[in-house]
Design a protein around this motif. Structure first.
Motif, PDB file in Angstrom:
ATOM      1  N   ASN A 299      49.594  -0.004  44.605  1.00 44.75           N
ATOM      2  CA  ASN A 299      48.837   0.671  45.655  1.00 44.75           C
ATOM      3  C   ASN A 299      47.458   1.187  45.252  1.00 44.75           C
ATOM      4  O   ASN A 299      46.667   1.547  46.113  1.00 44.75           O
ATOM      5  N   TYR A 300      47.125   1.193  43.967  1.00 44.23           N
ATOM      6  CA  TYR A 300      45.833   1.754  43.553  1.00 44.23           C
ATOM      7  C   TYR A 300      44.652   0.985  44.141  1.00 44.23           C
ATOM      8  O   TYR A 300      43.611   1.559  44.463  1.00 44.23           O
ATOM      9  N   TYR A 301      44.799  -0.329  44.291  1.00 44.05           N
ATOM     10  CA  TYR A 301      43.703  -1.188  44.751  1.00 44.05           C
ATOM     11  C   TYR A 301      43.248  -0.800  46.153  1.00 44.05           C
ATOM     12  O   TYR A 301      42.071  -0.921  46.480  1.00 44.05           O
ATOM     13  N   PHE A 302      44.154  -0.300  46.964  1.00 42.38           N
ATOM     14  CA  PHE A 302      43.796   0.126  48.312  1.00 42.38           C
ATOM     15  C   PHE A 302      42.824   1.306  48.258  1.00 42.38           C
ATOM     16  O   PHE A 302      41.872   1.361  49.036  1.00 42.38           O
ATOM     17  N   ILE A 303      43.069   2.231  47.339  1.00 43.47           N
ATOM     18  CA  ILE A 303      42.169   3.368  47.177  1.00 43.47           C
ATOM     19  C   ILE A 303      40.766   2.876  46.826  1.00 43.47           C
ATOM     20  O   ILE A 303      39.769   3.320  47.399  1.00 43.47           O
ATOM     21  N   LEU A 304      40.676   1.940  45.888  1.00 40.88           N
ATOM     22  CA  LEU A 304      39.370   1.420  45.473  1.00 40.88           C
ATOM     23  C   LEU A 304      38.658   0.695  46.609  1.00 40.88           C
ATOM     24  O   LEU A 304      37.450   0.860  46.801  1.00 40.88           O
ATOM     25  N   GLN A 305      39.384  -0.124  47.354  1.00 39.48           N
ATOM     26  CA  GLN A 305      38.766  -0.865  48.456  1.00 39.48           C
ATOM     27  C   GLN A 305      38.280   0.067  49.557  1.00 39.48           C
ATOM     28  O   GLN A 305      37.177  -0.109  50.082  1.00 39.48           O
ATOM     29  N   ILE A 306      39.079   1.049  49.901  1.00 39.32           N
ATOM     30  CA  ILE A 306      38.679   1.980  50.952  1.00 39.32           C
ATOM     31  C   ILE A 306      37.482   2.809  50.474  1.00 39.32           C
ATOM     32  O   ILE A 306      36.535   3.037  51.225  1.00 39.32           O
ATOM     33  N   ALA A 307      37.493   3.221  49.211  1.00 38.86           N
ATOM     34  CA  ALA A 307      36.375   3.990  48.654  1.00 38.86           C
ATOM     35  C   ALA A 307      35.087   3.179  48.690  1.00 38.86           C
ATOM     36  O   ALA A 307      34.013   3.714  48.975  1.00 38.86           O
TER      37      ALA A 307
ATOM     38  N   ALA B  58      51.521   3.417  53.992  1.00 36.68           N
ATOM     39  CA  ALA B  58      52.392   4.549  54.337  1.00 36.68           C
ATOM     40  C   ALA B  58      52.599   5.444  53.111  1.00 36.68           C
ATOM     41  O   ALA B  58      52.618   6.680  53.233  1.00 36.68           O
ATOM     42  N   GLN B  59      52.757   4.849  51.931  1.00 40.51           N
ATOM     43  CA  GLN B  59      52.899   5.635  50.699  1.00 40.51           C
ATOM     44  C   GLN B  59      51.662   6.492  50.458  1.00 40.51           C
ATOM     45  O   GLN B  59      51.766   7.676  50.121  1.00 40.51           O
ATOM     46  N   LEU B  60      50.501   5.882  50.626  1.00 38.50           N
ATOM     47  CA  LEU B  60      49.250   6.600  50.372  1.00 38.50           C
ATOM     48  C   LEU B  60      48.983   7.663  51.431  1.00 38.50           C
ATOM     49  O   LEU B  60      48.432   8.724  51.130  1.00 38.50           O
ATOM     50  N   THR B  61      49.402   7.396  52.658  1.00 40.51           N
ATOM     51  CA  THR B  61      49.273   8.390  53.725  1.00 40.51           C
ATOM     52  C   THR B  61      50.195   9.580  53.437  1.00 40.51           C
ATOM     53  O   THR B  61      49.782  10.736  53.531  1.00 40.51           O
ATOM     54  N   ALA B  62      51.440   9.293  53.051  1.00 39.78           N
ATOM     55  CA  ALA B  62      52.399  10.359  52.737  1.00 39.78           C
ATOM     56  C   ALA B  62      51.925  11.199  51.555  1.00 39.78           C
ATOM     57  O   ALA B  62      52.188  12.407  51.500  1.00 39.78           O
ATOM     58  N   ALA B  63      51.208  10.573  50.632  1.00 39.95           N
ATOM     59  CA  ALA B  63      50.679  11.300  49.470  1.00 39.95           C
ATOM     60  C   ALA B  63      49.413  12.088  49.818  1.00 39.95           C
ATOM     61  O   ALA B  63      48.875  12.798  48.966  1.00 39.95           O
ATOM     62  N   GLY B  64      48.930  11.937  51.048  1.00 45.75           N
ATOM     63  CA  GLY B  64      47.742  12.661  51.477  1.00 45.75           C
ATOM     64  C   GLY B  64      46.442  12.085  50.962  1.00 45.75           C
ATOM     65  O   GLY B  64      45.423  12.783  50.928  1.00 45.75           O
TER      66      GLY B  64
END
Length: 141
Positions: A36-44, A70-76
């Motif tokens: 899931n880390y790649y999603f953070i980088l792409q959105i950033a 959903a995992q990243l949303t739940a983690a805030g």
């Protein structure tokens, strides 16, 4: 012991699995995984990203992308909202906590890459990247 009939594909597969486990360990303190880390980088990088774009960027199925978001949303770390221009589509954005995590994430990835690719000079790293991108393009066809 029998000889491996397909050493190239086997080596890539084994290295990918090892790298995934290695990244899982490295990213664990940040509450992230190799999945899931790649999603953070792409959105950033893009401020907001549609869920459809994430399907294309990651080459994952819609259910896999939805689960990871959903995992990243739940983690805030991200928000996911209906796109204003198309109520059927979703767009994602980083929360303040997600934005604050980006510098730690990039530092963690840099350290992990330094360890995983130790012994390869910059030219070799760039050549490896180019070769893997070439294989990826072949498989997209």
């Amino acid at each position: 012991m029998p000889e491996v009939i397909d050493p190239l594909t086997a080596a890539v597969t084994v290295a990918a699995k090892q790298l995934t486990a290695f990244l899982d360990d490295a990213l664990s303190p940040l509450g992230l995984t190799a999945s899931n880390y790649y999603f953070i980088l792409q959105i950033a990088q893009h401020e907001t990203v549609s869920q459809e774009a994430l399907f294309r960027l990651t080459h994952l199925t819609s259910s896999n992308v939805t689960r990871r978001l959903a995992q990243l949303t739940a983690a805030g770390l991200i928000t996911k909202q209906r796109a204003p221009e198309d109520g059927r589509a979703f767009v994602t954005a980083l929360t303040p906590a997600g934005r604050a995590l980006v510098p730690q994430l990039t530092a963690t990835l840099a350290a992990a890459q330094a360890e995983a690719f130790a012994g390869l000079d910059e030219g070799q790293r760039q050549a490896l990247l180019a070769m893997l991108q070439h294989v990826s393009r072949n498989l997209e066809a």
